[in-house]
Design a protein around this motif. Structure first.
Motif, PDB file in Angstrom:
ATOM      1  N   ALA A   1       0.839  -1.203   0.000  1.00  0.00           N
ATOM      2  CA  ALA A   1       0.000   0.000   0.000  1.00  0.00           C
ATOM      3  C   ALA A   1       0.868   1.244   0.000  1.00  0.00           C
ATOM      4  O   ALA A   1       0.548   2.234  -0.665  1.00  0.00           O
ATOM      5  CB  ALA A   1      -0.933  -0.002   1.212  1.00  0.00           C
ATOM      6  N   LEU A   2       1.974   1.223   0.720  1.00  0.00           N
ATOM      7  CA  LEU A   2       2.845   2.391   0.781  1.00  0.00           C
ATOM      8  C   LEU A   2       3.714   2.503  -0.464  1.00  0.00           C
ATOM      9  O   LEU A   2       3.907   3.592  -1.008  1.00  0.00           O
ATOM     10  CB  LEU A   2       3.707   2.333   2.043  1.00  0.00           C
ATOM     11  CG  LEU A   2       2.940   2.256   3.366  1.00  0.00           C
ATOM     12  CD1 LEU A   2       3.899   2.288   4.538  1.00  0.00           C
ATOM     13  CD2 LEU A   2       1.903   3.358   3.481  1.00  0.00           C
ATOM     14  N   VAL A   3       4.241   1.381  -0.942  1.00  0.00           N
ATOM     15  CA  VAL A   3       5.101   1.405  -2.126  1.00  0.00           C
ATOM     16  C   VAL A   3       4.326   1.896  -3.342  1.00  0.00           C
ATOM     17  O   VAL A   3       4.841   2.665  -4.152  1.00  0.00           O
ATOM     18  CB  VAL A   3       5.707   0.006  -2.381  1.00  0.00           C
ATOM     19  CG1 VAL A   3       6.359  -0.069  -3.745  1.00  0.00           C
ATOM     20  CG2 VAL A   3       6.727  -0.320  -1.299  1.00  0.00           C
TER      21      VAL A   3
ATOM     22  N   ALA B   1       4.798   9.211  -2.912  1.00  0.00           N
ATOM     23  CA  ALA B   1       4.767  10.490  -2.208  1.00  0.00           C
ATOM     24  C   ALA B   1       3.527  10.647  -1.336  1.00  0.00           C
ATOM     25  O   ALA B   1       3.528  11.434  -0.396  1.00  0.00           O
ATOM     26  CB  ALA B   1       4.842  11.637  -3.220  1.00  0.00           C
ATOM     27  N   ARG B   2       2.478   9.904  -1.607  1.00  0.00           N
ATOM     28  CA  ARG B   2       1.246   9.970  -0.811  1.00  0.00           C
ATOM     29  C   ARG B   2       1.220   8.890   0.265  1.00  0.00           C
ATOM     30  O   ARG B   2       0.211   8.690   0.934  1.00  0.00           O
ATOM     31  CB  ARG B   2       0.021   9.798  -1.715  1.00  0.00           C
ATOM     32  CG  ARG B   2      -0.184  10.878  -2.716  1.00  0.00           C
ATOM     33  CD  ARG B   2      -1.115  11.978  -2.281  1.00  0.00           C
ATOM     34  NE  ARG B   2      -2.364  11.446  -1.758  1.00  0.00           N
ATOM     35  CZ  ARG B   2      -2.980  11.940  -0.690  1.00  0.00           C
ATOM     36  NH1 ARG B   2      -2.473  12.953  -0.042  1.00  0.00           N
ATOM     37  NH2 ARG B   2      -4.107  11.427  -0.266  1.00  0.00           N
ATOM     38  N   ALA B   3       2.314   8.182   0.468  1.00  0.00           N
ATOM     39  CA  ALA B   3       2.350   7.065   1.405  1.00  0.00           C
ATOM     40  C   ALA B   3       1.969   7.479   2.819  1.00  0.00           C
ATOM     41  O   ALA B   3       1.276   6.740   3.525  1.00  0.00           O
ATOM     42  CB  ALA B   3       3.722   6.401   1.391  1.00  0.00           C
ATOM     43  N   SER B   4       2.398   8.643   3.261  1.00  0.00           N
ATOM     44  CA  SER B   4       2.067   9.050   4.634  1.00  0.00           C
ATOM     45  C   SER B   4       0.567   9.282   4.788  1.00  0.00           C
ATOM     46  O   SER B   4      -0.002   8.980   5.838  1.00  0.00           O
ATOM     47  CB  SER B   4       2.856  10.288   5.048  1.00  0.00           C
ATOM     48  OG  SER B   4       2.609  11.365   4.174  1.00  0.00           O
ATOM     49  N   ALA B   5      -0.103   9.791   3.752  1.00  0.00           N
ATOM     50  CA  ALA B   5      -1.558   9.984   3.818  1.00  0.00           C
ATOM     51  C   ALA B   5      -2.271   8.640   3.879  1.00  0.00           C
ATOM     52  O   ALA B   5      -3.226   8.455   4.646  1.00  0.00           O
ATOM     53  CB  ALA B   5      -2.046  10.794   2.613  1.00  0.00           C
ATOM     54  N   VAL B   6      -1.806   7.674   3.090  1.00  0.00           N
ATOM     55  CA  VAL B   6      -2.402   6.334   3.104  1.00  0.00           C
ATOM     56  C   VAL B   6      -2.167   5.673   4.458  1.00  0.00           C
ATOM     57  O   VAL B   6      -3.078   5.064   5.030  1.00  0.00           O
ATOM     58  CB  VAL B   6      -1.833   5.481   1.947  1.00  0.00           C
ATOM     59  CG1 VAL B   6      -2.244   4.027   2.076  1.00  0.00           C
ATOM     60  CG2 VAL B   6      -2.288   6.049   0.604  1.00  0.00           C
ATOM     61  N   LEU B   7      -0.973   5.799   4.992  1.00  0.00           N
ATOM     62  CA  LEU B   7      -0.669   5.232   6.309  1.00  0.00           C
ATOM     63  C   LEU B   7      -1.564   5.845   7.384  1.00  0.00           C
ATOM     64  O   LEU B   7      -2.079   5.132   8.246  1.00  0.00           O
ATOM     65  CB  LEU B   7       0.806   5.446   6.653  1.00  0.00           C
ATOM     66  CG  LEU B   7       1.259   4.921   8.012  1.00  0.00           C
ATOM     67  CD1 LEU B   7       1.019   3.425   8.130  1.00  0.00           C
ATOM     68  CD2 LEU B   7       2.729   5.244   8.226  1.00  0.00           C
ATOM     69  N   ALA B   8      -1.780   7.142   7.335  1.00  0.00           N
ATOM     70  CA  ALA B   8      -2.661   7.797   8.314  1.00  0.00           C
ATOM     71  C   ALA B   8      -4.082   7.242   8.218  1.00  0.00           C
ATOM     72  O   ALA B   8      -4.742   7.028   9.242  1.00  0.00           O
ATOM     73  CB  ALA B   8      -2.661   9.307   8.096  1.00  0.00           C
ATOM     74  N   GLU B   9      -4.560   6.975   7.006  1.00  0.00           N
ATOM     75  CA  GLU B   9      -5.899   6.390   6.832  1.00  0.00           C
ATOM     76  C   GLU B   9      -5.969   5.004   7.457  1.00  0.00           C
ATOM     77  O   GLU B   9      -6.964   4.639   8.080  1.00  0.00           O
ATOM     78  CB  GLU B   9      -6.255   6.318   5.349  1.00  0.00           C
ATOM     79  CG  GLU B   9      -6.498   7.662   4.709  1.00  0.00           C
ATOM     80  CD  GLU B   9      -6.783   7.560   3.215  1.00  0.00           C
ATOM     81  OE1 GLU B   9      -6.663   6.452   2.647  1.00  0.00           O
ATOM     82  OE2 GLU B   9      -7.127   8.590   2.620  1.00  0.00           O
TER      83      GLU B   9
ATOM     84  N   ALA C   1      11.601  -0.038   2.511  1.00  0.00           N
ATOM     85  CA  ALA C   1      11.894   0.192   3.929  1.00  0.00           C
ATOM     86  C   ALA C   1      12.069   1.680   4.219  1.00  0.00           C
ATOM     87  O   ALA C   1      11.570   2.191   5.226  1.00  0.00           O
ATOM     88  CB  ALA C   1      13.158  -0.576   4.331  1.00  0.00           C
ATOM     89  N   ARG C   2      12.742   2.371   3.327  1.00  0.00           N
ATOM     90  CA  ARG C   2      12.939   3.814   3.535  1.00  0.00           C
ATOM     91  C   ARG C   2      11.614   4.561   3.452  1.00  0.00           C
ATOM     92  O   ARG C   2      11.343   5.447   4.266  1.00  0.00           O
ATOM     93  CB  ARG C   2      13.931   4.354   2.521  1.00  0.00           C
ATOM     94  CG  ARG C   2      14.189   5.820   2.720  1.00  0.00           C
ATOM     95  CD  ARG C   2      15.289   6.335   1.868  1.00  0.00           C
ATOM     96  NE  ARG C   2      15.457   7.761   2.122  1.00  0.00           N
ATOM     97  CZ  ARG C   2      16.457   8.457   1.687  1.00  0.00           C
ATOM     98  NH1 ARG C   2      17.413   7.885   0.997  1.00  0.00           N
ATOM     99  NH2 ARG C   2      16.522   9.743   1.934  1.00  0.00           N
ATOM    100  N   LEU C   3      10.797   4.211   2.482  1.00  0.00           N
ATOM    101  CA  LEU C   3       9.494   4.861   2.327  1.00  0.00           C
ATOM    102  C   LEU C   3       8.625   4.628   3.565  1.00  0.00           C
ATOM    103  O   LEU C   3       7.963   5.547   4.060  1.00  0.00           O
ATOM    104  CB  LEU C   3       8.796   4.333   1.077  1.00  0.00           C
ATOM    105  CG  LEU C   3       7.467   4.963   0.695  1.00  0.00           C
ATOM    106  CD1 LEU C   3       7.619   6.458   0.464  1.00  0.00           C
ATOM    107  CD2 LEU C   3       6.917   4.295  -0.553  1.00  0.00           C
ATOM    108  N   PHE C   4       8.641   3.413   4.093  1.00  0.00           N
ATOM    109  CA  PHE C   4       7.889   3.114   5.310  1.00  0.00           C
ATOM    110  C   PHE C   4       8.393   3.953   6.480  1.00  0.00           C
ATOM    111  O   PHE C   4       7.619   4.589   7.189  1.00  0.00           O
ATOM    112  CB  PHE C   4       7.994   1.623   5.654  1.00  0.00           C
ATOM    113  CG  PHE C   4       7.551   1.298   7.047  1.00  0.00           C
ATOM    114  CD1 PHE C   4       6.198   1.249   7.362  1.00  0.00           C
ATOM    115  CD2 PHE C   4       8.470   1.072   8.057  1.00  0.00           C
ATOM    116  CE1 PHE C   4       5.783   0.971   8.655  1.00  0.00           C
ATOM    117  CE2 PHE C   4       8.069   0.793   9.336  1.00  0.00           C
ATOM    118  CZ  PHE C   4       6.715   0.745   9.647  1.00  0.00           C
ATOM    119  N   ARG C   5       9.697   3.966   6.690  1.00  0.00           N
ATOM    120  CA  ARG C   5      10.283   4.701   7.810  1.00  0.00           C
ATOM    121  C   ARG C   5       9.960   6.194   7.715  1.00  0.00           C
ATOM    122  O   ARG C   5       9.564   6.817   8.702  1.00  0.00           O
ATOM    123  CB  ARG C   5      11.798   4.462   7.858  1.00  0.00           C
ATOM    124  CG  ARG C   5      12.466   5.047   9.083  1.00  0.00           C
ATOM    125  CD  ARG C   5      13.942   4.672   9.196  1.00  0.00           C
ATOM    126  NE  ARG C   5      14.701   5.033   8.022  1.00  0.00           N
ATOM    127  CZ  ARG C   5      15.222   4.160   7.145  1.00  0.00           C
ATOM    128  NH1 ARG C   5      15.070   2.867   7.333  1.00  0.00           N
ATOM    129  NH2 ARG C   5      15.905   4.575   6.103  1.00  0.00           N
TER     130      ARG C   5
END
Length: 199
Positions: free
Chosen positions: A114-116, A120-128, A155-159
């Protein structure tokens, strides 16, 4: 594909196996719903975590058949049997996967793909996802396949995404730094260690 909430009977399995063996092509994908149900219930009986792909994945799949909500009856039927279900991928149905993880004690959501897929929108998806799933029900993965470098990128994108989301909540006074650190450790490693028995 919605999963029936009970295993098929022996006669049903024998008939399906005979038909599949008679008509299968070499290297063909197992798609018989009776045999798939049979294998899933054998996996449940093993007591080991069962990973289920949901959301985007293989090219050519119909996206409407990959919604994790289709696993609701299966999740209900397997509750209390001692086998955890881990929903992989999830995107673009990440909120549905998070909801199932919140409703069923044995269902977990893997965050990787989902994050990969959202970059660039990964943090918004993670917040959801964090809005719906308990923090103890989310698992990190790189979401990568193929090139080893993609695991580093995942891993970097997740962190970075987790730091951005939790850091914002701490800065806004919604969370303490200690709470953010505890949740980050759970999602990054602790939950996976517990679910997969790695401790």
């Amino acid at each position: 594909l919605a999963l029936a909430p009970e295993p098929p009977g022996p006669g049903e399995v024998r008939g399906a196996a005979g038909r599949w063996l008679a008509g299968r092509s070499v290297g063909g994908v197992l798609s018989d719903p009776v045999l798939l149900r049979h294998l899933l219930w054998i996996a449940v009986a093993s007591g080991r975590p069962l990973q289920l792909h949901a959301g985007l994945g293989e090219s050519g799949l119909r996206i409407d058949r990959t919604d994790p909500v289709l696993l609701t009856d299966f999740a209900r039927a397997t509750a209390g049997l001692g086998t955890d279900l881990v929903l992989l991928h999830g995107y673009p149905y990440h909120r549905h996967a998070a909801h199932l993880a919140g409703v069923f004690p044995h269902v977990y959501a893997d965050l990787g793909a989902a994050l990969v897929r959202t970059g660039a929108r990964a943090s918004a998806v993670l917040a959801e996802i964090l809005e719906l799933a308990p923090f103890g029900k989310l698992l990190f993965s790189s979401g990568a396949h193929g090139l080893p470098e993609l695991h580093v990128v995942g891993a970097r994108l997740f962190r970075e995404s987790l730091t951005r989301v939790l850091g914002t909540w701490v800065a806004e006074g919604a969370w303490s730094p200690a709470d953010a650190q505890r949740v980050a450790e759970l999602i990054a490693a602790g939950n996976a260690r517990r679910v997969y028995g790695l401790d």
